[in-house]
Design a protein around this motif. Structure first.
Motif, short mmCIF file in Angstrom:
data_model
loop_
_atom_site.label_atom_id
_atom_site.label_comp_id
_atom_site.label_asym_id
_atom_site.label_seq_id
_atom_site.Cartn_x
_atom_site.Cartn_y
_atom_site.Cartn_z
N THR A 24 8.39 -1.23 -18.33
CA THR A 24 6.94 -1.32 -18.21
C THR A 24 6.34 0.03 -17.83
OG1 THR A 24 7.20 -3.60 -17.45
CG2 THR A 24 5.05 -2.56 -17.08
N ALA A 25 5.27 0.40 -18.48
CA ALA A 25 4.62 1.69 -18.22
C ALA A 25 3.87 1.63 -16.88
CB ALA A 25 3.64 2.03 -19.33
N PRO A 26 3.91 2.72 -16.10
CA PRO A 26 3.20 2.76 -14.82
C PRO A 26 1.69 2.76 -15.01
CG PRO A 26 4.11 4.91 -15.34
CD PRO A 26 4.64 3.97 -16.38
N GLU A 27 0.97 2.39 -13.96
CA GLU A 27 -0.49 2.37 -13.99
C GLU A 27 -1.04 3.18 -12.82
OE1 GLU A 27 -2.02 -1.58 -14.01
OE2 GLU A 27 -0.81 -2.23 -15.72
N GLU A 28 -2.25 3.70 -13.00
CA GLU A 28 -2.89 4.44 -11.93
C GLU A 28 -3.36 3.47 -10.83
OE1 GLU A 28 -3.51 7.72 -11.29
OE2 GLU A 28 -2.13 8.14 -12.96
N PRO A 29 -3.19 3.85 -9.55
CA PRO A 29 -3.71 3.01 -8.47
C PRO A 29 -5.23 2.88 -8.56
CG PRO A 29 -2.20 4.69 -7.63
CD PRO A 29 -2.49 5.04 -9.05
N ARG A 30 -5.76 1.79 -8.04
CA ARG A 30 -7.20 1.56 -8.05
C ARG A 30 -7.71 1.56 -6.61
NH1 ARG A 30 -10.94 -2.97 -8.46
NH2 ARG A 30 -9.24 -4.46 -8.22
N GLN A 31 -8.53 2.55 -6.28
CA GLN A 31 -9.08 2.65 -4.93
C GLN A 31 -10.12 1.55 -4.72
OE1 GLN A 31 -7.55 4.74 -3.00
NE2 GLN A 31 -6.45 5.71 -4.70
N VAL B 269 -11.09 -6.48 8.86
CA VAL B 269 -11.92 -6.62 10.06
C VAL B 269 -12.82 -5.40 10.26
CG1 VAL B 269 -11.93 -6.91 12.57
CG2 VAL B 269 -10.24 -8.14 11.17
N ALA B 270 -14.12 -5.64 10.24
CA ALA B 270 -15.14 -4.60 10.45
C ALA B 270 -15.01 -3.46 9.44
CB ALA B 270 -15.07 -4.05 11.87
N GLY B 271 -14.37 -3.72 8.30
CA GLY B 271 -14.16 -2.65 7.32
C GLY B 271 -13.38 -1.50 7.92
N GLY B 272 -12.39 -1.82 8.76
CA GLY B 272 -11.71 -0.81 9.59
C GLY B 272 -10.70 0.06 8.90
N THR B 273 -10.37 -0.20 7.64
CA THR B 273 -9.42 0.65 6.94
C THR B 273 -9.75 0.67 5.45
OG1 THR B 273 -7.07 1.18 6.63
CG2 THR B 273 -7.69 -1.15 6.51
N ALA B 274 -9.21 1.64 4.75
CA ALA B 274 -9.39 1.72 3.30
C ALA B 274 -8.22 1.02 2.60
CB ALA B 274 -9.48 3.18 2.85
N LEU B 275 -8.50 0.43 1.46
CA LEU B 275 -7.52 -0.35 0.72
C LEU B 275 -7.30 0.25 -0.66
CD1 LEU B 275 -8.90 -3.93 1.52
CD2 LEU B 275 -7.29 -2.57 2.87
N VAL B 276 -6.11 0.00 -1.19
CA VAL B 276 -5.79 0.47 -2.54
C VAL B 276 -4.99 -0.63 -3.24
CG1 VAL B 276 -3.68 1.64 -1.71
CG2 VAL B 276 -4.70 2.30 -3.90
N GLU B 277 -5.28 -0.84 -4.51
CA GLU B 277 -4.50 -1.78 -5.33
C GLU B 277 -3.63 -0.96 -6.28
OE1 GLU B 277 -6.01 -5.71 -7.11
OE2 GLU B 277 -5.96 -4.35 -8.84
N TRP B 278 -2.34 -1.24 -6.27
CA TRP B 278 -1.42 -0.51 -7.13
C TRP B 278 -0.46 -1.49 -7.78
CZ3 TRP B 278 3.83 -0.39 -5.47
CH2 TRP B 278 4.05 -0.83 -4.17
N THR B 279 0.27 -0.99 -8.75
CA THR B 279 1.15 -1.84 -9.54
C THR B 279 2.59 -1.39 -9.39
OG1 THR B 279 -0.63 -2.19 -11.14
CG2 THR B 279 1.60 -2.78 -11.83
N ALA B 280 3.44 -2.33 -8.99
CA ALA B 280 4.88 -2.08 -8.99
C ALA B 280 5.40 -2.46 -10.38
CB ALA B 280 5.57 -2.93 -7.92
N VAL B 281 6.05 -1.52 -11.04
CA VAL B 281 6.53 -1.77 -12.41
C VAL B 281 8.04 -1.85 -12.42
CG1 VAL B 281 4.52 -0.73 -13.49
CG2 VAL B 281 6.48 0.71 -12.94
#
Length: 247
Positions: free
Chosen positions: A98-105, A82-94
């Motif tokens: 399984t090798a971990p991955e860097e979060p994607r802003q 809503v209204a671009g009111g917060t920042a989001l991040v995509e991350w991976t639960a491993v």
């Protein structure tokens, strides 16, 4: 058979998750749905495919915050921030080996399509897998108690929009309002933002204090004179007395 039919009926239907990152309750109207969200809350609804989907966000007093049109198709999952009111991040639960991955802003977009397995929910602690490993993608919002962190993860062209939305709309009782206003103080249009806020919330003490700080010397003298006159007319109003003494 019932399970197969239910699954088949869901194919091709888009879904929408709405998250409210602003510091006030909002009402979102979309395709006949009316979604009421407290700050930091989210809700998911199923949609019909549409080339011109109208999305409207309102305050509880039915003042429009934002309205726009989007197209939705297939079985894609969309997110309305809503209204671009917060920042989001995509991350991976491993899980497992399984090798971990860097979060994607993801910045602070208003609208995006997502293939994540979980949206604004915690993934499971463990995962059953015959391969002794696995992964689940998650989209999360940054905590509301860190406005500067949210701003730091927004793209440059989104930073001003974030400040404008919070400075304009957040409720005076919002716990983190002062942090947003202090951040807005450094913007070139700080005075404009404070004046717009006071148009909506004329008695907001946080904004009234900052109004003195962002004023030019001439503007401040005139402002303080008006404050002095109001304080004399309302001697029992301790807020006005405080503002006059602060002048």
């Amino acid at each position: 058979l019932g399970g197969v039919l239910g699954f088949g009926g869901a194919i091709g239907h888009p879904t929408l998750t709405v998250i409210n990152g602003l510091g006030l309750p909002v009402v979102v109207e979309v395709q006949g749905h009316r979604i009421t969200l407290e700050p930091q809350a989210h809700e998911q609804v199923s949609l019909d495919k549409a080339k011109h989907l109208r999305v409207t966000a309102l305050t509880r007093q039915v003042v429009q915050i934002q309205s726009f049109a989007e197209s939705v198709e297939g079985s894609i999952h969309y997110v309305y921030n809503v209204a671009g009111g917060t920042a989001l991040v995509e991350w991976t639960a491993v899980y497992g080996n399984t090798a971990p991955e860097e979060p994607r802003q993801l910045g602070a977009p208003v609208w995006l399509a997502s293939r994540a397995d979980f949206l604004f929910e915690e993934p499971p602690k463990s995962l059953s897998s015959s391969t002794k490993g696995g992964r689940k993608t998650v989209v999360s919002a940054f905590p509301a108690d860190s406005p500067r962190q949210i701003l730091s993860h927004a793209e440059p062209n989104q930073r001003r929009h974030l400040l404008e939305m919070h400075a304009t709309w957040d409720d005076p009782s919002s716990r983190h309002l002062i942090d947003w206003l202090i951040a807005a103080h450094d913007e070139p249009n700080a005075a404009e933002l404070i004046h717009e806020r006071l148009r909506r919330y004329p008695d907001d003490m946080s904004a009234l204090r900052l109004e003195q700080d962002v004023a030019t010397p001439d503007e401040r003298r005139a402002l303080c004179e008006r404050t002095h006159q109001k304080s004399q007319q309302q001697p029992q109003n301790l807020d006005l007395l405080y503002l006059w003494l602060r002048c």
